[in-house]
Scaffold this active site. Structure first.
Site: not given
Length: 371
Positions: A45, A335, A338
């Site tokens: 990610s 978030d 991240h």
């Protein structure tokens, strides 16, 4: 599904417009051939620019408020805006590198590189199985791109592209986290040291395959200080707010062993060159000293729920409510796990031109300039 296609179309057109002044190319009988070093991206990610939009998974971020800062719409990037690799591409005078699964990728576009990263992916196929594109599958996708470019451009031109290219990786953190949240027979049947060896071994096997295919220049981030990320602060009910010791143990093992593996490859593989950024140190310093880097908050997400906004409900994920901060630029984390675009830009600067004690033995700038 229709909205996802619309987002993809808009992003594709935006990429072309943004890139038009940075393209330096010559015509070839078969296709468009760039004189610039390409960027091929693998990982999780931290680098996924939208591949998970095109697979059957809940591990997606193609909804508001993701993408709100730069793109003004969600692209699949797990951030409010651009990622580290987006900034690296800009510094290398490349267009935004598209996700491999984006429809309509042409061979001329792929000569500048392609992104195979998948949010949630690991070096092990056992990590979040069926929900992500694991590293081995990412390698297979690269082989398909290689075959396509060899067919379109001829072996000689394709060989030049793959030899000049930089191959960038962020992989392993999900492998270390997965056993802490789900049953893993591989983890349970091995020592922690042996388990980390499996993760690194799978990673180096992919590097060796890429080397056989012509890759010579590689960029890496070591494991970030996710033992102190918002979700980790909630793992021990008796010590809420403290960094997670079990997570730290695995991360430290990986970060100790991985440089040795890269040194071995450099000794054994002629022409193998690499940049390794100390992401653990750069992230931990920002968590502990946010104001030093222009942030107001280092241990709480801008978007999420619960203490430290450490529960990943950002955007109403899984139908749950969430909170969203007023000024994303005040936050290190967007978030729960991240980073914000602002943080990504800072890390990208260190990866691109950091000194050897920060990014070494080469930095990305030196690798792109290396013939």
């Amino acid at each position: 599904m229709e909205s996802s296609r619309l987002f993809s179309t808009i992003l594709f057109l935006y990429t072309i417009i943004l890139s038009i002044n940075s393209i330096n190319c010559t015509e070839n009988d078969n296709d468009l051939v760039t004189d610039q070093a390409a960027l091929f991206v693998f990982g999780d990610s931290l680098f996924d620019v939208g591949n998970n939009n095109y697979i059957n998974t809940t591990t997606r971020s193609n909804f508001f408020p993701y993408g709100q800062t730069f793109f003004k719409f969600p692209t699949g990037r797990v951030s409010d805006g651009r990622l580290i690799t987006d900034f690296i591409a800009e510094k290398a005078w490349l267009p935004l590198i598209p996700p491999n699964l984006q429809p309509g990728n042409s061979n001329s576009q792929l000569t500048y590189g392609v992104n195979f990263a998948s949010a949630g992916a690991g070096a092990l196929v056992e990590t979040f199985p069926g929900m992500v594109i694991d590293l081995g599958t990412q390698l297979n996708s690269f082989k398909n791109v290689e075959k396509s470019l060899r067919s379109a451009l001829g072996d000689e031109e394709a060989k030049k592209i793959f030899a000049r290219a930089v191959y960038m990786f962020s992989i392993g953190s999900n492998d270390l986290f997965f056993p802490l949240v789900a049953n893993s027979s591989l983890f349970q049947s091995n020592t922690k040291e042996r388990f980390v060896d499996f993760v690194i071994g799978n990673t180096t096997s992919v590097l060796e395959e890429l080397y056989k295919m012509g890759g010579r220049k590689f960029g890496f981030l070591n494991m970030g200080a996710y033992e102190c990320a918002p979700p980790s602060l909630l793992l021990d009910p008796a010590n809420i707010g403290s960094c997670s010791k079990p997570v730290a143990e695995l991360i430290n093992l990986h970060n100790k062993k991985f440089p040795d593996a890269l040194n071995r490859l450099q000794r054994e593989l002629s022409g193998f060159r690499y940049a390794l950024h100390d992401y653990h140190t750069s992230l931990l310093d920002r968590i502990n000293n946010p104001s030093k880097y222009g942030f107001k908050v280092g241990q709480m997400g801008c978007c999420g729920s619960g203490q430290f906004r450490g529960i990943n409900t950002c955007g109403g994920r899984m139908g749950q409510s969430y909170e969203l901060c007023e000024n994303v630029n005040d936050y290190l984390f967007f978030d729960s796990s991240h980073l914000t675009e602002k943080a990504h830009q800072q890390i990208a600067e260190l990866v691109w031109s950091g000194p050897p004690n920060v990014t070494g033995p080469y930095n990305l700038k030196a690798l792109f300039e290396l013939n």
